[in-house]
Design a protein around this motif. Structure first.
Motif, PDB file in Angstrom:
ATOM      1  N   LYS A   1     -39.399  -4.100  50.307  1.00  0.00           N
ATOM      2  CA  LYS A   1     -38.979  -3.077  49.348  1.00  0.00           C
ATOM      3  C   LYS A   1     -38.287  -3.707  48.145  1.00  0.00           C
ATOM      4  O   LYS A   1     -38.435  -3.218  47.022  1.00  0.00           O
ATOM      5  CB  LYS A   1     -38.055  -2.054  50.014  1.00  0.00           C
TER       6      LYS A   1
ATOM      7  N   LEU B   1     -32.443   0.471  39.405  1.00  0.00           N
ATOM      8  CA  LEU B   1     -33.368  -0.415  40.115  1.00  0.00           C
ATOM      9  C   LEU B   1     -32.686  -1.714  40.525  1.00  0.00           C
ATOM     10  O   LEU B   1     -32.939  -2.219  41.633  1.00  0.00           O
ATOM     11  CB  LEU B   1     -34.593  -0.695  39.243  1.00  0.00           C
TER      12      LEU B   1
ATOM     13  N   LYS C   1     -32.186   3.647  34.295  1.00  0.00           N
ATOM     14  CA  LYS C   1     -33.188   3.371  35.330  1.00  0.00           C
ATOM     15  C   LYS C   1     -33.166   1.897  35.719  1.00  0.00           C
ATOM     16  O   LYS C   1     -33.243   1.559  36.904  1.00  0.00           O
ATOM     17  CB  LYS C   1     -34.588   3.776  34.832  1.00  0.00           C
TER      18      LYS C   1
ATOM     19  N   ASP D   1     -30.768  -0.961  43.554  1.00  0.00           N
ATOM     20  CA  ASP D   1     -31.668  -0.807  44.696  1.00  0.00           C
ATOM     21  C   ASP D   1     -32.098  -2.164  45.243  1.00  0.00           C
ATOM     22  O   ASP D   1     -32.140  -2.359  46.466  1.00  0.00           O
ATOM     23  CB  ASP D   1     -32.911   0.000  44.300  1.00  0.00           C
ATOM     24  N   ILE D   2     -32.401  -3.098  44.349  1.00  0.00           N
ATOM     25  CA  ILE D   2     -32.805  -4.442  44.791  1.00  0.00           C
ATOM     26  C   ILE D   2     -31.684  -5.089  45.585  1.00  0.00           C
ATOM     27  O   ILE D   2     -31.924  -5.670  46.654  1.00  0.00           O
ATOM     28  CB  ILE D   2     -33.206  -5.308  43.583  1.00  0.00           C
TER      29      ILE D   2
ATOM     30  N   TYR E   1     -41.151  -2.662  39.792  1.00  0.00           N
ATOM     31  CA  TYR E   1     -40.775  -1.492  38.995  1.00  0.00           C
ATOM     32  C   TYR E   1     -39.755  -1.870  37.924  1.00  0.00           C
ATOM     33  O   TYR E   1     -39.797  -1.337  36.810  1.00  0.00           O
ATOM     34  CB  TYR E   1     -40.215  -0.389  39.884  1.00  0.00           C
ATOM     35  N   LEU E   2     -38.861  -2.774  38.271  1.00  0.00           N
ATOM     36  CA  LEU E   2     -37.856  -3.228  37.310  1.00  0.00           C
ATOM     37  C   LEU E   2     -38.522  -3.908  36.120  1.00  0.00           C
ATOM     38  O   LEU E   2     -38.160  -3.653  34.968  1.00  0.00           O
ATOM     39  CB  LEU E   2     -36.862  -4.178  37.993  1.00  0.00           C
TER      40      LEU E   2
ATOM     41  N   GLU F   1     -41.035  -4.962  45.892  1.00  0.00           N
ATOM     42  CA  GLU F   1     -41.702  -3.810  45.278  1.00  0.00           C
ATOM     43  C   GLU F   1     -40.848  -3.250  44.125  1.00  0.00           C
ATOM     44  O   GLU F   1     -41.366  -2.954  43.043  1.00  0.00           O
ATOM     45  CB  GLU F   1     -41.917  -2.733  46.338  1.00  0.00           C
ATOM     46  N   THR F   2     -39.568  -3.147  44.378  1.00  0.00           N
ATOM     47  CA  THR F   2     -38.649  -2.622  43.371  1.00  0.00           C
ATOM     48  C   THR F   2     -38.526  -3.576  42.191  1.00  0.00           C
ATOM     49  O   THR F   2     -38.370  -3.139  41.049  1.00  0.00           O
ATOM     50  CB  THR F   2     -37.279  -2.332  44.009  1.00  0.00           C
ATOM     51  N   GLU F   3     -38.624  -4.862  42.431  1.00  0.00           N
ATOM     52  CA  GLU F   3     -38.592  -5.834  41.336  1.00  0.00           C
ATOM     53  C   GLU F   3     -39.782  -5.611  40.401  1.00  0.00           C
ATOM     54  O   GLU F   3     -39.660  -5.775  39.184  1.00  0.00           O
ATOM     55  CB  GLU F   3     -38.585  -7.263  41.879  1.00  0.00           C
TER      56      GLU F   3
END
Length: 67
Positions: A41, A26, A22, A29-30, A48-49, A44-46
């Protein structure tokens, strides 16, 4: 048949592997969001990371006990 402690250790290692997957996803994705200029985005993803990294540390710290 494996004993309970071995089973729990295997499950713990499986979960750590899933979280590492995961984390890598991520990170990709970043890079992709930054590549297309979607900074919102990416940020936001950072977040989640960081949560995934904290989860990894928490699981890693579990001391296995047999009840």
């Amino acid at each position: 048949m494996e004993n309970e402690k071995e089973m729990k250790e295997r499950m713990k290692q499986d979960r750590l592997y899933q979280i590492r997957q995961k984390i890598f996803s991520l990170e990709m994705d970043i890079i992709a969001f930054n590549g297309i200029g979607d900074n919102i985005k990416a940020e936001e993803t950072e977040g989640y990371l960081e949560l995934a990294k904290k989860a990894y540390e928490a699981i890693e710290a579990i001391k296995l006990q047999v009840i």
